[in-house]
Design a protein around this motif. Structure first.
Motif, mmCIF file in Angstrom:
data_model
loop_
_atom_site.group_PDB
_atom_site.id
_atom_site.type_symbol
_atom_site.label_atom_id
_atom_site.label_comp_id
_atom_site.label_asym_id
_atom_site.label_seq_id
_atom_site.Cartn_x
_atom_site.Cartn_y
_atom_site.Cartn_z
ATOM 1 N N LEU A 1 0.829 -1.197 0.000
ATOM 2 C CA LEU A 1 0.000 0.000 0.000
ATOM 3 C C LEU A 1 0.867 1.252 0.000
ATOM 4 O O LEU A 1 0.554 2.240 -0.667
ATOM 5 C CB LEU A 1 -0.925 -0.019 1.218
ATOM 6 N N ALA A 2 1.976 1.207 0.711
ATOM 7 C CA ALA A 2 2.889 2.348 0.742
ATOM 8 C C ALA A 2 3.485 2.591 -0.639
ATOM 9 O O ALA A 2 3.598 3.729 -1.084
ATOM 10 C CB ALA A 2 3.998 2.109 1.761
ATOM 11 N N ARG A 3 3.862 1.487 -1.339
ATOM 12 C CA ARG A 3 4.413 1.648 -2.697
ATOM 13 C C ARG A 3 3.364 2.220 -3.638
ATOM 14 O O ARG A 3 3.671 3.062 -4.480
ATOM 15 C CB ARG A 3 4.916 0.295 -3.220
ATOM 16 N N TYR A 4 2.099 1.762 -3.498
ATOM 17 C CA TYR A 4 1.032 2.266 -4.349
ATOM 18 C C TYR A 4 0.803 3.749 -4.087
ATOM 19 O O TYR A 4 0.666 4.533 -5.027
ATOM 20 C CB TYR A 4 -0.258 1.485 -4.097
ATOM 21 N N ARG A 5 0.785 4.157 -2.829
ATOM 22 C CA ARG A 5 0.594 5.573 -2.503
ATOM 23 C C ARG A 5 1.752 6.422 -3.023
ATOM 24 O O ARG A 5 1.544 7.525 -3.505
ATOM 25 C CB ARG A 5 0.451 5.742 -0.994
ATOM 26 N N GLU A 6 2.977 5.892 -2.932
ATOM 27 C CA GLU A 6 4.142 6.609 -3.455
ATOM 28 C C GLU A 6 4.029 6.769 -4.974
ATOM 29 O O GLU A 6 4.317 7.820 -5.528
ATOM 30 C CB GLU A 6 5.420 5.854 -3.082
ATOM 31 N N TYR A 7 3.575 5.705 -5.643
ATOM 32 C CA TYR A 7 3.380 5.761 -7.094
ATOM 33 C C TYR A 7 2.344 6.820 -7.454
ATOM 34 O O TYR A 7 2.556 7.621 -8.364
ATOM 35 C CB TYR A 7 2.937 4.380 -7.605
ATOM 36 N N LYS A 8 1.216 6.853 -6.740
ATOM 37 C CA LYS A 8 0.169 7.845 -7.008
ATOM 38 C C LYS A 8 0.667 9.260 -6.719
ATOM 39 O O LYS A 8 0.351 10.194 -7.444
ATOM 40 C CB LYS A 8 -1.082 7.553 -6.154
ATOM 41 N N ARG A 9 1.469 9.424 -5.649
ATOM 42 C CA ARG A 9 2.005 10.748 -5.322
ATOM 43 C C ARG A 9 2.925 11.249 -6.423
ATOM 44 O O ARG A 9 2.838 12.404 -6.847
ATOM 45 C CB ARG A 9 2.760 10.685 -3.997
ATOM 46 N N LYS A 10 3.764 10.356 -6.947
ATOM 47 C CA LYS A 10 4.655 10.746 -8.040
ATOM 48 C C LYS A 10 3.859 11.091 -9.298
ATOM 49 O O LYS A 10 4.217 12.004 -10.031
ATOM 50 C CB LYS A 10 5.649 9.626 -8.340
ATOM 51 N N GLN A 11 2.778 10.335 -9.531
ATOM 52 C CA GLN A 11 1.926 10.628 -10.682
ATOM 53 C C GLN A 11 1.322 12.028 -10.557
ATOM 54 O O GLN A 11 1.293 12.788 -11.529
ATOM 55 C CB GLN A 11 0.799 9.593 -10.747
ATOM 56 N N GLU A 12 0.853 12.380 -9.369
ATOM 57 C CA GLU A 12 0.279 13.708 -9.146
ATOM 58 C C GLU A 12 1.330 14.796 -9.328
ATOM 59 O O GLU A 12 1.044 15.850 -9.906
ATOM 60 C CB GLU A 12 -0.331 13.798 -7.736
ATOM 61 N N LEU A 13 2.547 14.550 -8.864
ATOM 62 C CA LEU A 13 3.614 15.536 -9.046
ATOM 63 C C LEU A 13 3.917 15.741 -10.528
ATOM 64 O O LEU A 13 4.137 16.866 -10.975
ATOM 65 C CB LEU A 13 4.887 15.094 -8.317
ATOM 66 N N ARG A 14 3.931 14.632 -11.300
ATOM 67 C CA ARG A 14 4.155 14.762 -12.747
ATOM 68 C C ARG A 14 3.052 15.576 -13.403
ATOM 69 O O ARG A 14 3.304 16.408 -14.257
ATOM 70 C CB ARG A 14 4.234 13.368 -13.395
ATOM 71 N N LYS A 15 1.794 15.326 -12.977
ATOM 72 C CA LYS A 15 0.668 16.075 -13.543
ATOM 73 C C LYS A 15 0.802 17.559 -13.220
ATOM 74 O O LYS A 15 0.536 18.413 -14.056
ATOM 75 C CB LYS A 15 -0.655 15.544 -12.997
ATOM 76 N N GLN A 16 1.215 17.867 -11.986
ATOM 77 C CA GLN A 16 1.375 19.264 -11.594
ATOM 78 C C GLN A 16 2.482 19.937 -12.393
ATOM 79 O O GLN A 16 2.344 21.075 -12.815
ATOM 80 C CB GLN A 16 1.677 19.364 -10.100
ATOM 81 N N LYS A 17 3.586 19.216 -12.611
ATOM 82 C CA LYS A 17 4.677 19.786 -13.400
ATOM 83 C C LYS A 17 4.240 20.036 -14.841
ATOM 84 O O LYS A 17 4.568 21.054 -15.432
ATOM 85 C CB LYS A 17 5.891 18.855 -13.389
ATOM 86 N N LYS A 18 3.493 19.080 -15.406
ATOM 87 C CA LYS A 18 3.025 19.245 -16.783
ATOM 88 C C LYS A 18 2.055 20.414 -16.888
ATOM 89 O O LYS A 18 2.132 21.199 -17.819
ATOM 90 C CB LYS A 18 2.345 17.966 -17.276
ATOM 91 N N SER A 19 1.138 20.533 -15.912
ATOM 92 C CA SER A 19 0.169 21.628 -15.977
ATOM 93 C C SER A 19 0.861 22.972 -15.769
ATOM 94 O O SER A 19 0.463 23.983 -16.340
ATOM 95 C CB SER A 19 -0.938 21.434 -14.949
ATOM 96 N N ALA A 20 1.923 23.005 -14.966
ATOM 97 C CA ALA A 20 2.660 24.249 -14.762
ATOM 98 C C ALA A 20 3.420 24.638 -16.030
ATOM 99 O O ALA A 20 3.523 25.817 -16.379
ATOM 100 C CB ALA A 20 3.633 24.108 -13.602
#
Length: 150
Positions: free
Chosen positions: A14-33
């Motif tokens: 579950l920790a690995r899955y949450r880390e994966y989702k967090r990184k995905q959100e960071l990538r989305k934020q960088k792309k939108s910026a």
């Protein structure tokens, strides 16, 4: 009723899955910026929003791409060697390689305990581990002796 100090640790998967989702959100934020336009006129200093990611980009960035590629290459090699009468030899040599590769991918965290106490710091055991000392006490005094100690 439960105390806040009794919180259980998050399971590793579950920790690995949450880390994966967090990184995905960071990538989305960088792309939108990076997509936000600075001006409305085209020029060397302005940027327009990029077109949506192509199917190829989504395939390359997908987490299952590497395992699927490895499986495809392995199966192709198996067919090649089977055609040349060495399929069983290839299979027998690829099994230890597969075991070695799968053991190498997962690394335990600093506070994560191994199921084998000899690999843990100070030979620390997992909760609920059945030990020879516990078995000996149960033989001598019965199962009730275990409850009295805890």
């Amino acid at each position: 009723m439960s105390d806040s100090s009794d919180k259980e640790e998050t399971p590793p998967h579950l920790a690995r899955y949450r880390e994966y989702k967090r990184k995905q959100e960071l990538r989305k934020q960088k792309k939108s910026a990076s997509k936000s336009p600075t001006t409305n006129t085209p020029g060397p200093t302005s940027s327009f929003s990029e077109p949506p990611a192509s199917t190829l980009d989504r395939f390359i960035n997908h987490p299952l791409t590497t395992p699927l590629l490895k499986l495809t290459v392995w199966f192709s090699l198996l067919l090649f060697f089977a055609h040349h009468q060495f399929g069983s030899v290839f299979f027998l040599f690829s099994v230890p390689v597969f075991v070695w590769q799968s053991m190498e991918e997962y690394k335990r965290g600093p506070k994560e305990l191994s199921a084998y106490s000899v690999f843990n710091k100070n030979l620390e055991r997992l909760d609920g581990t059945f030990t020879s000392e516990q078995w000996e006490r149960e033989l001598k005094y019965g199962a009730a002796a275990i409850r009295k100690q805890n």
